[in-house]
Scaffold this motif. Structure first.
Motif, mmCIF file in Angstrom:
data_model
loop_
_atom_site.group_PDB
_atom_site.id
_atom_site.type_symbol
_atom_site.label_atom_id
_atom_site.label_comp_id
_atom_site.label_asym_id
_atom_site.label_seq_id
_atom_site.Cartn_x
_atom_site.Cartn_y
_atom_site.Cartn_z
ATOM 1 N N VAL A 13 38.208 36.520 139.409
ATOM 2 C CA VAL A 13 37.860 35.473 140.206
ATOM 3 C C VAL A 13 37.753 36.133 141.597
ATOM 4 O O VAL A 13 36.998 35.709 142.091
ATOM 5 C CB VAL A 13 38.523 33.988 139.698
ATOM 6 C CG1 VAL A 13 37.776 33.310 141.080
ATOM 7 C CG2 VAL A 13 38.179 33.558 138.325
ATOM 8 N N SER A 30 44.074 30.321 138.272
ATOM 9 C CA SER A 30 42.883 30.445 137.129
ATOM 10 C C SER A 30 43.123 31.416 136.138
ATOM 11 O O SER A 30 44.141 31.684 136.330
ATOM 12 C CB SER A 30 41.479 31.969 137.833
ATOM 13 O OG SER A 30 40.786 30.319 138.654
ATOM 14 N N VAL A 213 26.378 33.157 130.138
ATOM 15 C CA VAL A 213 27.361 32.724 131.007
ATOM 16 C C VAL A 213 28.655 32.092 130.418
ATOM 17 O O VAL A 213 28.830 31.909 128.647
ATOM 18 C CB VAL A 213 26.511 31.298 131.597
ATOM 19 C CG1 VAL A 213 25.440 32.202 132.370
ATOM 20 C CG2 VAL A 213 25.952 30.542 130.437
ATOM 21 N N THR A 214 29.618 32.194 130.630
ATOM 22 C CA THR A 214 30.808 30.782 130.388
ATOM 23 C C THR A 214 30.864 29.697 129.932
ATOM 24 O O THR A 214 29.017 29.189 130.021
ATOM 25 C CB THR A 214 31.892 31.607 131.244
ATOM 26 O OG1 THR A 214 31.678 31.202 132.593
ATOM 27 C CG2 THR A 214 31.784 32.961 131.176
ATOM 28 N N ASP A 216 31.543 27.343 131.030
ATOM 29 C CA ASP A 216 31.917 26.321 132.470
ATOM 30 C C ASP A 216 30.538 26.968 133.605
ATOM 31 O O ASP A 216 29.499 26.470 134.680
ATOM 32 C CB ASP A 216 32.667 26.848 134.178
ATOM 33 C CG ASP A 216 34.118 26.997 133.017
ATOM 34 O OD1 ASP A 216 33.798 26.078 132.667
ATOM 35 O OD2 ASP A 216 35.203 27.311 133.631
ATOM 36 N N GLN A 218 29.298 30.227 134.739
ATOM 37 C CA GLN A 218 28.984 31.413 135.163
ATOM 38 C C GLN A 218 28.731 32.503 134.451
ATOM 39 O O GLN A 218 28.437 32.297 133.426
ATOM 40 C CB GLN A 218 30.313 30.868 135.704
ATOM 41 C CG GLN A 218 30.965 30.061 136.740
ATOM 42 C CD GLN A 218 30.301 29.909 138.198
ATOM 43 O OE1 GLN A 218 29.756 30.536 138.783
ATOM 44 N NE2 GLN A 218 30.285 28.788 138.332
ATOM 45 N N ILE A 219 28.045 33.403 135.602
ATOM 46 C CA ILE A 219 27.718 34.763 134.533
ATOM 47 C C ILE A 219 29.524 35.072 134.600
ATOM 48 O O ILE A 219 30.337 35.323 134.667
ATOM 49 C CB ILE A 219 27.142 35.607 135.869
ATOM 50 C CG1 ILE A 219 26.186 34.968 136.589
ATOM 51 C CG2 ILE A 219 27.001 36.558 134.960
ATOM 52 C CD1 ILE A 219 24.801 34.878 135.458
ATOM 53 N N ARG A 223 32.963 38.323 138.347
ATOM 54 C CA ARG A 223 32.151 38.669 139.736
ATOM 55 C C ARG A 223 31.484 39.367 140.121
ATOM 56 O O ARG A 223 30.480 39.065 141.086
ATOM 57 C CB ARG A 223 32.805 37.457 140.516
ATOM 58 C CG ARG A 223 32.287 36.550 142.120
ATOM 59 C CD ARG A 223 31.807 35.600 141.410
ATOM 60 N NE ARG A 223 31.266 34.697 141.779
ATOM 61 C CZ ARG A 223 31.081 33.016 141.569
ATOM 62 N NH1 ARG A 223 31.151 33.031 140.242
ATOM 63 N NH2 ARG A 223 30.178 32.947 142.615
ATOM 64 N N GLU A 226 27.429 39.927 140.499
ATOM 65 C CA GLU A 226 26.860 38.817 140.954
ATOM 66 C C GLU A 226 26.752 39.568 142.454
ATOM 67 O O GLU A 226 25.172 38.980 143.311
ATOM 68 C CB GLU A 226 26.705 37.575 140.962
ATOM 69 C CG GLU A 226 27.642 36.989 140.034
ATOM 70 C CD GLU A 226 27.225 35.368 140.315
ATOM 71 O OE1 GLU A 226 26.682 34.597 141.344
ATOM 72 O OE2 GLU A 226 27.871 34.959 139.336
ATOM 73 N N TYR A 234 19.913 31.951 137.743
ATOM 74 C CA TYR A 234 19.942 30.869 136.205
ATOM 75 C C TYR A 234 18.856 29.871 135.535
ATOM 76 O O TYR A 234 17.551 29.937 136.146
ATOM 77 C CB TYR A 234 21.011 29.828 136.951
ATOM 78 C CG TYR A 234 22.406 30.078 137.353
ATOM 79 C CD1 TYR A 234 23.783 30.234 136.126
ATOM 80 C CD2 TYR A 234 22.346 31.128 138.416
ATOM 81 C CE1 TYR A 234 24.290 30.744 136.164
ATOM 82 C CE2 TYR A 234 24.044 31.705 138.502
ATOM 83 C CZ TYR A 234 24.992 31.535 137.014
ATOM 84 O OH TYR A 234 26.663 32.311 138.228
#
Length: 453
Positions: A13, A30, A213-214, A216, A218-219, A223, A226, A234
């Motif tokens: 993260v 996290s 994606v997760t 949540d 997110q990809i 990170r 991206e 998305y």
């Protein structure tokens, strides 16, 4: 035992590094985001290095134009088509329609005499054929094969040097055989993406990477993935309706936060030309707690229906539920209404919903949200054929927002007659009744709401 100093642990993260594995990252907080990475250092080998020729930006010529896919919604989100040599990352929930969109996209591109390769790591060629038959693209000349070996994919691409588009479905299934980790791990996803981007940039090929994606949203993966690509898209939607929204989160060649709207049908994804109509199923009826908000998504004006329900609460802590808007902004709006309008909402449950599944990111929706809450509280509808927009300050003042003319023109186009907006220098030109709101408390008088509730 000798300690292994060549191993470090990196947070996926925030990229913080640690000498040993811990469950929670001390920097970003996290959990379970640390992965092992080899930290062995090697000296620079200058023997294999070369001097790179410098290029003048002024004298550099663009030899190829953007590739138009003939899917207008997709082209608009990408900023006017695909830039040759660009890398696109397409993420979305399972079953949302990423593979269907990709197959339809390639079918449109091959119609314009471009050559495409579709690589699937999740389906066999026969399964892709079945899906192609269902959406009517199986007769298109799309080159398809199933593989998860990045080395084999790169050799195949080099052997077919006239390729224009390479599509990978999905990057989480790919692997490099020189890495010991399993497919889908952070090191595999990062390295596979890096190798694919490097070869496609070198050959001037457009690369489209489909990504999971997760939970949540997110990809999935590092990170840095991206940051490596040029465009991040998305694909969003709710299981309760058939509409899908393609949203641009990052775009080096066009605007961000641009959206494209599709409808999922038995024949695949269909473009939606008039977005405002699909999000306004009941705008002809006057309903308590409903307000029509004139918003901007990217460069596109769009009208959305905002619903609010204010009900007596039997709990010591009344509920505040939000769907499609910022959870942290609703308590602020409620506090402003209590302070400036003299109403008590501390013993009320408040529910807020944006119809159609679209998520509003603009603060310009503040006035529409406040209007819907007041309408539900006083049990009276907002005047018919009205749109509302404006940002609220903490003292209840209504602040100007950007692109007001676009919002007004969209309201006129959809048949609305009244507009409640922030004070501005706008001169009425389109026969709409414009009412400029200076304070949010002014809505009670303009809407003819009674204070005896």
């Amino acid at each position: 035992m000798k300690k292994n100093n060549s191993v470090k642990y990196v947070c996926s993260v925030c990229s913080s590094t640690y000498s040993k594995w811990i469950g929670k990252c001390d920097n970003c907080g996290s959990w379970n985001t640390l992965y092992e990475e080899n930290n062995s250092l090697s000296s620079l080998d200058e023997k294999n290095s070369i001097i790179i020729e410098l290029n003048s930006l002024k004298q550099t010529e663009v030899t190829r134009n953007r590739i138009l896919t003939d899917i207008k919604e997709f082209d608009q989100v990408c900023g006017g088509g695909l830039v040759p040599g660009s890398a696109i990352l397409l993420g979305g929930d399972p079953g949302i329609g990423k593979s269907t969109l990709l197959l339809q996209l390639l079918a449109k591109i091959v119609d314009q005499k471009y050559k495409c390769i579709y690589v699937s790591g999740e389906e066999s060629v026969q399964q892709i054929k079945i899906r192609g038959d269902r959406i009517g693209v199986s007769e298109k000349t799309i080159n398809v094969f199933s593989s998860i070996d990045v080395g084999s994919i790169i050799k195949t691409v080099k052997n077919n040097n006239d390729i224009d588009i390479l599509a990978i479905d999905s990057i989480q299934t790919m692997f490099l055989n020189n890495l010991e980790s399993a497919p889908g791990t952070i090191s595999q996803v990062r390295s596979c993406a890096q190798e694919l981007i490097k070869i496609t940039k070198h050959l001037g090929i457009n690369l489209i990477l489909v990504s999971h994606v997760t939970k949540d949203g997110q990809i999935a993966g590092p990170r840095v993935l991206e940051h490596m690509v040029d465009t991040v898209l998305y694909f969003e939607g709710e299981n309760s309706n058939d509409y899908r929204i393609l949203r641009s989160i990052k775009n080096r060649f066009g605007p961000t936060d641009e959206i494209g709207i599709f409808e999922m049908t038995a024949l695949g994804l269909q473009e939606v030309n008039n977005a405002s109509q699909i999000f306004l199923p009941n705008h002809g009826a006057q309903i308590n707690g409903n307000a029509i908000y004139a918003g901007i998504e990217g460069t596109r004006p769009i009208l959305l229906e905002i619903q609010a329900l204010v009900a007596s609460s039997s709990h010591s802590n009344p509920r505040r539920s939000v769907i499609g808007w910022d959870n942290n902004r609703l308590p602020m709006i409620l506090a402003i209404l209590e302070k400036t309008c003299g109403i008590n909402l501390s013993n009320k449950d408040v529910y807020l919903n944006v119809v159609g599944g679209l998520k509003i990111r603009e603060t310009a929706a503040d006035l529409a949200v406040a209007s819907a809450i007041l309408s539900s509280y006083f049990a009276k509808p907002i005047p018919d054929k009205s749109i509302v927009f404006g940002e609220l300050g903490l003292s209840g003042e209504v602040r100007p927002i950007k692109q007001m003319v676009k919002r007004l023109n969209e309201g006129k186009k959809q048949g609305f007659k009244n507009v409640y907006m922030p004070p501005s220098n706008y001169i009425q030109k389109n026969n709409m009744v414009v009412k400029k709101i200076n304070k949010v408390s002014q809505l009670i008088q303009d809407f003819n709401f009674s204070r005896n509730t």
